[in-house]
Design a protein around this motif. Structure first.
Motif, PDB file in Angstrom:
ATOM      1  N   UNK A  75       1.154  -1.531   0.148  1.00  0.00           N
ATOM      2  CA  UNK A  75      -0.298   0.670   0.092  1.00  0.00           C
ATOM      3  C   UNK A  75       0.881   1.217   0.182  1.00  0.00           C
ATOM      4  N   UNK A  76       1.897   0.911   0.828  1.00  0.00           N
ATOM      5  CA  UNK A  76       2.312   2.609   1.041  1.00  0.00           C
ATOM      6  C   UNK A  76       3.275   2.788  -0.707  1.00  0.00           C
ATOM      7  N   UNK A  77       3.858   1.477  -1.292  1.00  0.00           N
ATOM      8  CA  UNK A  77       4.444   2.145  -2.353  1.00  0.00           C
ATOM      9  C   UNK A  77       3.486   2.235  -2.987  1.00  0.00           C
ATOM     10  N   UNK A  78       1.830   1.654  -3.545  1.00  0.00           N
ATOM     11  CA  UNK A  78       1.179   2.376  -4.587  1.00  0.00           C
ATOM     12  C   UNK A  78       0.828   3.940  -3.717  1.00  0.00           C
ATOM     13  N   UNK A  79       1.386   4.040  -2.530  1.00  0.00           N
ATOM     14  CA  UNK A  79       0.531   5.720  -2.443  1.00  0.00           C
ATOM     15  C   UNK A  79       1.880   6.561  -2.626  1.00  0.00           C
ATOM     16  N   UNK A  80       2.980   6.177  -1.866  1.00  0.00           N
ATOM     17  CA  UNK A  80       4.204   6.895  -2.669  1.00  0.00           C
ATOM     18  C   UNK A  80       4.742   7.019  -4.215  1.00  0.00           C
ATOM     19  N   UNK A  81       3.997   6.092  -5.239  1.00  0.00           N
ATOM     20  CA  UNK A  81       4.387   6.627  -6.897  1.00  0.00           C
ATOM     21  C   UNK A  81       3.408   7.136  -7.526  1.00  0.00           C
ATOM     22  N   UNK A  82       1.704   6.623  -6.676  1.00  0.00           N
ATOM     23  CA  UNK A  82       0.823   7.835  -7.336  1.00  0.00           C
ATOM     24  C   UNK A  82       0.851   9.335  -7.206  1.00  0.00           C
ATOM     25  N   UNK A  83       1.538   9.851  -5.480  1.00  0.00           N
ATOM     26  CA  UNK A  83       1.427  10.851  -5.207  1.00  0.00           C
ATOM     27  C   UNK A  83       2.674  11.192  -5.395  1.00  0.00           C
ATOM     28  N   UNK A  84       3.685  10.814  -6.291  1.00  0.00           N
ATOM     29  CA  UNK A  84       4.649  11.239  -6.772  1.00  0.00           C
ATOM     30  C   UNK A  84       4.877  11.836  -7.921  1.00  0.00           C
ATOM     31  N   UNK A  85       3.625  11.054  -8.686  1.00  0.00           N
ATOM     32  CA  UNK A  85       3.366  11.076 -10.266  1.00  0.00           C
ATOM     33  C   UNK A  85       2.401  12.005 -10.006  1.00  0.00           C
ATOM     34  N   UNK A  86       1.999  12.898  -9.303  1.00  0.00           N
ATOM     35  CA  UNK A  86       1.014  13.538  -9.101  1.00  0.00           C
ATOM     36  C   UNK A  86      -0.539  12.557  -9.627  1.00  0.00           C
ATOM     37  N   UNK A  87      -1.154  11.734  -8.633  1.00  0.00           N
ATOM     38  CA  UNK A  87      -1.864  10.781  -9.974  1.00  0.00           C
ATOM     39  C   UNK A  87      -2.881  11.237  -8.409  1.00  0.00           C
ATOM     40  N   UNK A  88      -2.958  11.774  -7.398  1.00  0.00           N
ATOM     41  CA  UNK A  88      -3.948  11.193  -7.025  1.00  0.00           C
ATOM     42  C   UNK A  88      -5.080  12.832  -6.409  1.00  0.00           C
ATOM     43  N   UNK A  89      -5.932  12.317  -6.527  1.00  0.00           N
ATOM     44  CA  UNK A  89      -7.331  13.515  -6.292  1.00  0.00           C
ATOM     45  C   UNK A  89      -7.729  12.940  -4.854  1.00  0.00           C
ATOM     46  N   UNK A  90      -8.754  14.162  -4.138  1.00  0.00           N
ATOM     47  CA  UNK A  90      -9.711  13.633  -2.852  1.00  0.00           C
ATOM     48  C   UNK A  90     -11.287  13.917  -3.725  1.00  0.00           C
ATOM     49  N   UNK A  91     -11.647  13.131  -2.891  1.00  0.00           N
ATOM     50  CA  UNK A  91     -13.420  13.910  -2.680  1.00  0.00           C
ATOM     51  C   UNK A  91     -13.935  13.214  -2.171  1.00  0.00           C
ATOM     52  N   UNK A  92     -15.273  13.590  -2.174  1.00  0.00           N
ATOM     53  CA  UNK A  92     -16.015  13.375  -0.923  1.00  0.00           C
ATOM     54  C   UNK A  92     -16.486  12.133  -1.371  1.00  0.00           C
ATOM     55  N   UNK A  93     -17.529  11.564  -0.343  1.00  0.00           N
ATOM     56  CA  UNK A  93     -18.350  10.473  -0.533  1.00  0.00           C
ATOM     57  C   UNK A  93     -19.382  10.621   0.816  1.00  0.00           C
ATOM     58  N   UNK A  94     -20.385  10.529   0.606  1.00  0.00           N
ATOM     59  CA  UNK A  94     -21.480  11.100   1.537  1.00  0.00           C
ATOM     60  C   UNK A  94     -21.493   9.835   2.155  1.00  0.00           C
ATOM     61  N   UNK A  95     -21.996  10.035   3.074  1.00  0.00           N
ATOM     62  CA  UNK A  95     -21.955   8.743   4.384  1.00  0.00           C
ATOM     63  C   UNK A  95     -23.372   8.737   4.833  1.00  0.00           C
ATOM     64  N   UNK A  96     -24.106   8.103   5.183  1.00  0.00           N
ATOM     65  CA  UNK A  96     -25.879   8.744   5.978  1.00  0.00           C
ATOM     66  C   UNK A  96     -25.543   7.624   7.442  1.00  0.00           C
ATOM     67  N   UNK A  97     -25.882   8.215   8.496  1.00  0.00           N
ATOM     68  CA  UNK A  97     -25.808   7.896   9.706  1.00  0.00           C
ATOM     69  C   UNK A  97     -27.245   7.136  10.053  1.00  0.00           C
ATOM     70  N   UNK A  98     -27.483   5.448  10.047  1.00  0.00           N
ATOM     71  CA  UNK A  98     -28.652   4.610   9.941  1.00  0.00           C
ATOM     72  C   UNK A  98     -29.659   4.548  11.637  1.00  0.00           C
ATOM     73  N   UNK A  99     -28.940   5.309  12.149  1.00  0.00           N
ATOM     74  CA  UNK A  99     -29.283   5.656  13.471  1.00  0.00           C
ATOM     75  C   UNK A  99     -30.076   7.472  13.150  1.00  0.00           C
ATOM     76  N   UNK A 100     -31.738   6.429  13.781  1.00  0.00           N
ATOM     77  CA  UNK A 100     -32.776   8.289  13.294  1.00  0.00           C
ATOM     78  C   UNK A 100     -33.006   8.803  14.335  1.00  0.00           C
ATOM     79  N   UNK A 101     -32.331  10.612  13.954  1.00  0.00           N
ATOM     80  CA  UNK A 101     -32.625  10.757  14.574  1.00  0.00           C
ATOM     81  C   UNK A 101     -33.629  11.808  14.674  1.00  0.00           C
ATOM     82  N   UNK A 102     -35.143  10.940  15.389  1.00  0.00           N
ATOM     83  CA  UNK A 102     -36.246  12.112  15.512  1.00  0.00           C
ATOM     84  C   UNK A 102     -37.213  11.315  14.189  1.00  0.00           C
TER      85      UNK A 102
END
Length: 161
Positions: free
Chosen positions: A121-148
């Protein structure tokens, strides 16, 4: 290989499904476990880049007790024994690299499988980061606990590769 008897309570459907894999249910469980952990005859890489859409992939990892100890990393199971890595907001790939490096530095030699996974995993992360092939995105998680009436939601960042 040493073994011992245990008692399991499983749904009838699961018991029937196990018989489809092997007449001996205990052997069916062994086969499924080996397959999920990548120890079967056709071992797969412990770290894979899975294509999500054209030319965009996600890193998917096998099970790791040590990755679960990283407080800002969430492992989201996407198939049996395969996990998507989600980073809590405010963290990035560099933070993940540092956390993994720290774990590897303190890891006893006997932890061969964990070490192999973390180093891959570390090898993949380093290689991808050094080649500027990593970008961040957001993923929406929904809690299954009901609040009201309305369920609470949260957002975790994921790194796409």
């Amino acid at each position: 290989m040493p073994s011992r008897a245990i008692t399991l309570t499983l749904p009838e459907e699961t018991l029937n499904d196990l018989l489809k894999i092997d007449r001996d249910r205990s052997q069916a469980i062994v086969k499924l476990t080996k397959s999920a952990l990548g120890k079967d005859e056709s071992p797969r890489s412990m770290v894979e880049v899975v294509e999500m859409v054209a030319d965009i992939g996600l890193l998917v990892v096998g099970p790791s007790a040590l990755l679960r100890r990283i407080p800002f990393l969430h492992l989201v199971e996407v198939s049996a024994g395969r996990y998507l890595m989600a980073l809590a907001p405010g963290n990035d790939v560099k933070s993940l690299e540092i956390a993994i490096t720290d774990i590897v530095d303190d890891l006893p030699e006997r932890e061969e499988r964990e070490r192999a996974l973390l180093l891959e995993l570390l090898g993949h992360l380093r290689k991808l980061r050094k080649k500027d092939r990593v970008s961040m995105a957001e993923l929406l998680f929904v809690s299954l606990k009901q609040v009201g009436v309305i369920a609470s939601t949260g957002i975790l960042q994921i790194a796409s590769f």
